[in-house]
Design an enzyme around this catalytic site. Sequence first.
Site, PDB file in Angstrom:
ATOM      1  N   SER A 207      53.374 -30.453  -6.356  1.00  0.00           N
ATOM      2  CA  SER A 207      53.967 -31.386  -7.298  1.00  0.00           C
ATOM      3  C   SER A 207      55.029 -32.260  -6.618  1.00  0.00           C
ATOM      4  CB  SER A 207      54.529 -30.603  -8.491  1.00  0.00           C
ATOM      5  OG  SER A 207      54.697 -31.427  -9.608  1.00  0.00           O
ATOM      6  N   ASP A 433      45.040 -33.744 -15.039  1.00  0.00           N
ATOM      7  CA  ASP A 433      46.395 -33.246 -14.802  1.00  0.00           C
ATOM      8  C   ASP A 433      47.351 -34.178 -15.538  1.00  0.00           C
ATOM      9  OD1 ASP A 433      48.976 -32.743 -13.835  1.00  0.00           O
ATOM     10  OD2 ASP A 433      48.286 -32.307 -11.806  1.00  0.00           O
ATOM     11  N   HIS A 460      47.448 -28.105 -13.553  1.00  0.00           N
ATOM     12  CA  HIS A 460      48.425 -28.727 -12.643  1.00  0.00           C
ATOM     13  C   HIS A 460      48.804 -27.709 -11.582  1.00  0.00           C
ATOM     14  CE1 HIS A 460      51.812 -31.006 -11.137  1.00  0.00           C
ATOM     15  NE2 HIS A 460      52.632 -30.000 -11.411  1.00  0.00           N
TER      16      HIS A 460
END
Length: 499
Positions: A207, A433, A460
């Site tokens: 991320s 996502d 995710h």
Amino acid sequence: MRVIMKPLRRTLVFFIFSVFLCGTVSARQIEWQSCMTSPYSDWFGKESSSPELLCGYLSVPLKYTDTGKDVSDENIPLVRLAMTKLPAKSKRKGSVIIISGGPGLPGINPYINFDWPVTNLRESWDIIGFDPRGVGQSFPAINCQQSNQERLVNVSEKQLILQKINACIHNTGAEVIRHIGSHEAVYDIERIRQALGDKQLTAVAYSYGTQIAALYAERFPSSIRSIVFDGVVDIDDLNDNFSWKLRQAHSYQETFDRFAAWCARTKSCPLSSDRNQAIHQFHQLLLKLHNSPLTDSRGESISSDDLISLTTELLLWRSSWPTLATAVRQFSQGIVSNEIETALNSSIASEKVSDALGVILCVDQSDEQLSQEQRKSRKKALADAFPAVNFEREQSDLPEFCELWPIHRDLQQTRLKNTVLPSGLLFVAHKYDPTTPWINARKMADKFSAPLLTINGDGHTLALAGTNLCVDEAVVRHLLFPGKSEDITCQGSGTGDTN
């Protein structure tokens, strides 16, 4: 992970010294000790850690020059990065550094499932975790705590935001905050690599961590052996904060639509498979909670903000959809079970994490001042992009936290546009996502001429979690044998469930 933030309903009281050490960093050593010993035994709170885990600190400069060198001063301010190492089981070949998301999420206890095929990685590679500067056990840490005496009463919302900002700067220190962003984080990765004695970097970034890894790839292309990017941030979008927020909002709405269709088909909650009808039904529930909050077993209220926070978090992972469906069903009936109370408590990020996220994002952004009309127009566009959670028709013209934030270091101004493309990169993304849309990974893979692993499903970040064999095999293969990966598609959760 960049999330759409709502007010926190629970406060975690904490205290962190806001001073920093001074000294030299020429040694660049980490003195590893068992994490079971003091002072490291308190690092993990209620979380369990491996008895093999080693802990230590790495001192790095508070500030770097634009080329990443130490500021020329023998008595330079230092920050200490909290580090962990899970040593290789046999002959060591190198280190795999885990770069956590957020920004603001600790990384000293990375969640990795070491069943096969990940066990192949553990055999010859140390697994390295760390808390980024300003975060968790690293020192000094971002501290925005306000005492009851400091909290003004009967003030406007804008004054409350300014009050919070003043607390962040006063407690943490303006000089620390000025050097708390992604620019310094990139050089911290390089210092970690050097301290570990690795000739080249091998890493897995998640991320927001992919932003740091991509900026590192731009600045140190020849220092890379292998990097996996999971849940990808588009670093070419960083100069336009509104664009990435808008794209994220659209992706969240798409995931909500898929959730509602799944809910209707499985009869898990009272949402329609029709998009507009589902949005209307969710608005009715939010209005109900807004006007008449529920009460949990501890006497705390559950409002529309709490359902929005729960929704934006549980939409992220397909495995969490049943819990979200239960919450929607129970709240519609005026019920709050122990299961949902637990979900609410665990879903609310600690104030410590939330503060770090806000501060780091704001420091990275340029100082953008909007007119009232521009502000309202943008808020309306974001509300239209993710209508499910925006049930209040009137758009406030109140400035956001980052617009009022006074300390900025525009990340775009510190980027090095290197024409040399690094090898050894692999980008990983879910097709659906909500927070780091798949298109980000496609664009970054094209930018770096690197392969893309697409997970055809909802979610995710997934790499090395032990929940998708196809993904873990591809990721481990890339880490062990970089440069041999090609575009690949793995089936994920939710495949074929909704259109």
